[in-house]
Design a protein around this motif. Structure first.
Motif, PDB file in Angstrom:
ATOM      1  N   PHE A 110     -13.077  -3.487 -27.775  1.00  0.00           N
ATOM      2  CA  PHE A 110     -12.448  -2.359 -27.887  1.00  0.00           C
ATOM      3  C   PHE A 110     -11.437  -1.986 -29.252  1.00  0.00           C
ATOM      4  N   LYS A 111     -10.852  -2.977 -29.933  1.00  0.00           N
ATOM      5  CA  LYS A 111     -10.237  -2.431 -31.313  1.00  0.00           C
ATOM      6  C   LYS A 111     -11.127  -1.980 -32.601  1.00  0.00           C
ATOM      7  N   HIS A 112     -12.307  -2.186 -32.480  1.00  0.00           N
ATOM      8  CA  HIS A 112     -13.436  -1.943 -33.292  1.00  0.00           C
ATOM      9  C   HIS A 112     -13.983  -0.223 -32.693  1.00  0.00           C
ATOM     10  N   THR A 113     -14.413  -0.557 -31.466  1.00  0.00           N
ATOM     11  CA  THR A 113     -14.386   0.956 -31.258  1.00  0.00           C
ATOM     12  C   THR A 113     -13.251   1.931 -31.352  1.00  0.00           C
ATOM     13  N   LEU A 114     -12.016   1.645 -30.794  1.00  0.00           N
ATOM     14  CA  LEU A 114     -11.046   2.718 -31.813  1.00  0.00           C
ATOM     15  C   LEU A 114     -10.917   3.313 -32.705  1.00  0.00           C
ATOM     16  N   LYS A 115     -11.067   2.462 -33.646  1.00  0.00           N
ATOM     17  CA  LYS A 115     -11.133   2.524 -35.221  1.00  0.00           C
ATOM     18  C   LYS A 115     -13.019   3.567 -36.230  1.00  0.00           C
ATOM     19  N   HIS A 116     -13.726   3.515 -35.343  1.00  0.00           N
ATOM     20  CA  HIS A 116     -14.729   3.456 -35.587  1.00  0.00           C
ATOM     21  C   HIS A 116     -14.876   6.033 -34.941  1.00  0.00           C
ATOM     22  N   LYS A 117     -13.380   5.938 -34.202  1.00  0.00           N
ATOM     23  CA  LYS A 117     -14.128   7.253 -33.666  1.00  0.00           C
ATOM     24  C   LYS A 117     -13.882   8.123 -34.783  1.00  0.00           C
ATOM     25  N   LYS A 118     -14.422   9.066 -34.738  1.00  0.00           N
ATOM     26  CA  LYS A 118     -14.791  10.078 -35.490  1.00  0.00           C
ATOM     27  C   LYS A 118     -13.475  11.803 -35.915  1.00  0.00           C
ATOM     28  N   GLU A 119     -12.830  11.392 -34.758  1.00  0.00           N
ATOM     29  CA  GLU A 119     -11.558  11.663 -34.502  1.00  0.00           C
ATOM     30  C   GLU A 119     -10.617  10.954 -34.390  1.00  0.00           C
ATOM     31  N   GLU A 120      -8.887  11.301 -35.211  1.00  0.00           N
ATOM     32  CA  GLU A 120      -7.879  10.612 -35.560  1.00  0.00           C
ATOM     33  C   GLU A 120      -7.333  10.812 -34.057  1.00  0.00           C
ATOM     34  N   LEU A 121      -7.050   9.315 -33.369  1.00  0.00           N
ATOM     35  CA  LEU A 121      -6.088   9.245 -32.112  1.00  0.00           C
ATOM     36  C   LEU A 121      -4.428   9.952 -32.774  1.00  0.00           C
ATOM     37  N   THR A 122      -3.869  10.615 -32.169  1.00  0.00           N
ATOM     38  CA  THR A 122      -2.735  10.284 -31.838  1.00  0.00           C
ATOM     39  C   THR A 122      -2.064   9.175 -31.270  1.00  0.00           C
ATOM     40  N   LEU A 123      -0.744   9.399 -31.241  1.00  0.00           N
ATOM     41  CA  LEU A 123      -0.188   7.826 -30.540  1.00  0.00           C
ATOM     42  C   LEU A 123      -0.157   8.097 -29.353  1.00  0.00           C
ATOM     43  N   VAL A 124       0.043  10.010 -28.877  1.00  0.00           N
ATOM     44  CA  VAL A 124       0.128   9.464 -26.806  1.00  0.00           C
ATOM     45  C   VAL A 124      -1.473   9.640 -26.331  1.00  0.00           C
ATOM     46  N   GLU A 125      -2.857   9.664 -27.139  1.00  0.00           N
ATOM     47  CA  GLU A 125      -3.740   9.693 -26.995  1.00  0.00           C
ATOM     48  C   GLU A 125      -3.932   7.668 -26.674  1.00  0.00           C
ATOM     49  N   LEU A 126      -3.250   7.418 -28.053  1.00  0.00           N
ATOM     50  CA  LEU A 126      -3.401   5.733 -27.990  1.00  0.00           C
ATOM     51  C   LEU A 126      -2.887   5.224 -26.735  1.00  0.00           C
ATOM     52  N   GLY A 127      -1.912   5.662 -26.283  1.00  0.00           N
ATOM     53  CA  GLY A 127      -1.279   5.496 -24.908  1.00  0.00           C
ATOM     54  C   GLY A 127      -1.523   5.345 -23.797  1.00  0.00           C
ATOM     55  N   SER A 128      -2.639   6.574 -24.068  1.00  0.00           N
ATOM     56  CA  SER A 128      -3.654   6.357 -22.975  1.00  0.00           C
ATOM     57  C   SER A 128      -4.885   6.385 -22.808  1.00  0.00           C
ATOM     58  N   HIS A 129      -5.676   6.028 -23.840  1.00  0.00           N
ATOM     59  CA  HIS A 129      -6.815   4.970 -23.808  1.00  0.00           C
ATOM     60  C   HIS A 129      -6.484   3.994 -24.173  1.00  0.00           C
ATOM     61  N   LEU A 130      -4.934   3.002 -24.053  1.00  0.00           N
ATOM     62  CA  LEU A 130      -4.466   1.696 -24.045  1.00  0.00           C
ATOM     63  C   LEU A 130      -4.510   1.033 -22.517  1.00  0.00           C
ATOM     64  N   ARG A 131      -3.734   2.101 -21.603  1.00  0.00           N
ATOM     65  CA  ARG A 131      -3.434   2.167 -20.557  1.00  0.00           C
ATOM     66  C   ARG A 131      -4.780   2.063 -19.832  1.00  0.00           C
ATOM     67  N   ILE A 132      -5.611   2.769 -19.690  1.00  0.00           N
ATOM     68  CA  ILE A 132      -7.199   3.226 -18.876  1.00  0.00           C
ATOM     69  C   ILE A 132      -7.772   1.527 -19.048  1.00  0.00           C
ATOM     70  N   GLU A 133      -8.041   1.235 -20.610  1.00  0.00           N
ATOM     71  CA  GLU A 133      -8.175  -0.107 -20.972  1.00  0.00           C
ATOM     72  C   GLU A 133      -8.141  -1.530 -20.144  1.00  0.00           C
ATOM     73  N   GLU A 134      -6.606  -1.030 -20.407  1.00  0.00           N
ATOM     74  CA  GLU A 134      -5.944  -2.669 -19.657  1.00  0.00           C
ATOM     75  C   GLU A 134      -5.756  -1.897 -18.250  1.00  0.00           C
ATOM     76  N   SER A 135      -6.149  -1.225 -17.179  1.00  0.00           N
ATOM     77  CA  SER A 135      -6.034  -1.106 -16.121  1.00  0.00           C
ATOM     78  C   SER A 135      -7.526  -1.606 -15.309  1.00  0.00           C
ATOM     79  N   LEU A 136      -8.863  -1.885 -16.868  1.00  0.00           N
ATOM     80  CA  LEU A 136     -10.003  -1.906 -16.155  1.00  0.00           C
ATOM     81  C   LEU A 136     -10.585  -3.544 -16.289  1.00  0.00           C
ATOM     82  N   ARG A 137      -9.584  -4.057 -17.438  1.00  0.00           N
ATOM     83  CA  ARG A 137      -9.494  -5.609 -17.137  1.00  0.00           C
ATOM     84  C   ARG A 137      -8.998  -6.068 -16.224  1.00  0.00           C
ATOM     85  N   VAL A 138      -7.109  -5.552 -15.824  1.00  0.00           N
ATOM     86  CA  VAL A 138      -7.209  -5.970 -14.467  1.00  0.00           C
ATOM     87  C   VAL A 138      -8.153  -6.089 -13.539  1.00  0.00           C
TER      88      VAL A 138
END
Length: 141
Positions: A48-76
């Motif tokens: 997941f870390k590699h996926t986030l690093k290789h995104k074409k556009e830069e993420l904001t802190l809010v967008e990063l938080g959203s991605h992390l929340r979704i990924e964590e819920s999927l892992r749970v």
């Protein structure tokens, strides 16, 4: 970040630390903050870390938080599901019963077998008249 605590909890703690930097007039570019947080993700989050690093556009802190929340819920959700064929617990089977009414086709889905009489593919079939039902001719004749 450590793997034993929820990622979102640790993410919020990092945001608090970054907020303190801002209060002390120690500003850091948001892209650098996002990259630092991504780099701190626990080892099981490597893909997941590699996926986030290789995104074409830069993420904001809010967008990063959203991605992390979704990924964590999927892992749970994935960790709650039983893995493999070693499923323990009651099995559920849906079953449909038919009553003995005349509407039910008893031969449905069954192949019809004839007494080993095969039709010769080179032999022409005799036509059956749809009007009178006799073989050998059709109505127009």
């Amino acid at each position: 970040m450590i793997d034993s605590r929820p990622v979102m909890e640790q993410y919020n703690e990092l945001l608090d630390i970054l907020e303190r930097f801002t209060q002390h007039k120690m500003n850091m570019d948001e892209a650098i903050q996002v990259t630092c947080i991504i780099d701190k993700l626990p080892p099981p989050w490597k893909d997941f870390k590699h996926t986030l690093k290789h995104k074409k556009e830069e993420l904001t802190l809010v967008e990063l938080g959203s991605h992390l929340r979704i990924e964590e819920s999927l892992r749970v959700q994935d960790s709650d599901k039983p893995k493999g064929n070693n499923i323990v617990g009651p099995s559920v089977v849906n079953m449909v019963e038919h009553n003995n009414s005349t509407r039910h086709n008893e031969n449905k889905g069954k192949r019809k077998h004839h007494d080993n009489t095969r039709v010769d593919p080179n032999k022409k079939a005799k036509p059956t008249c749809w009007k009178c039902g006799k073989t050998g001719h059709i109505k127009k004749d």
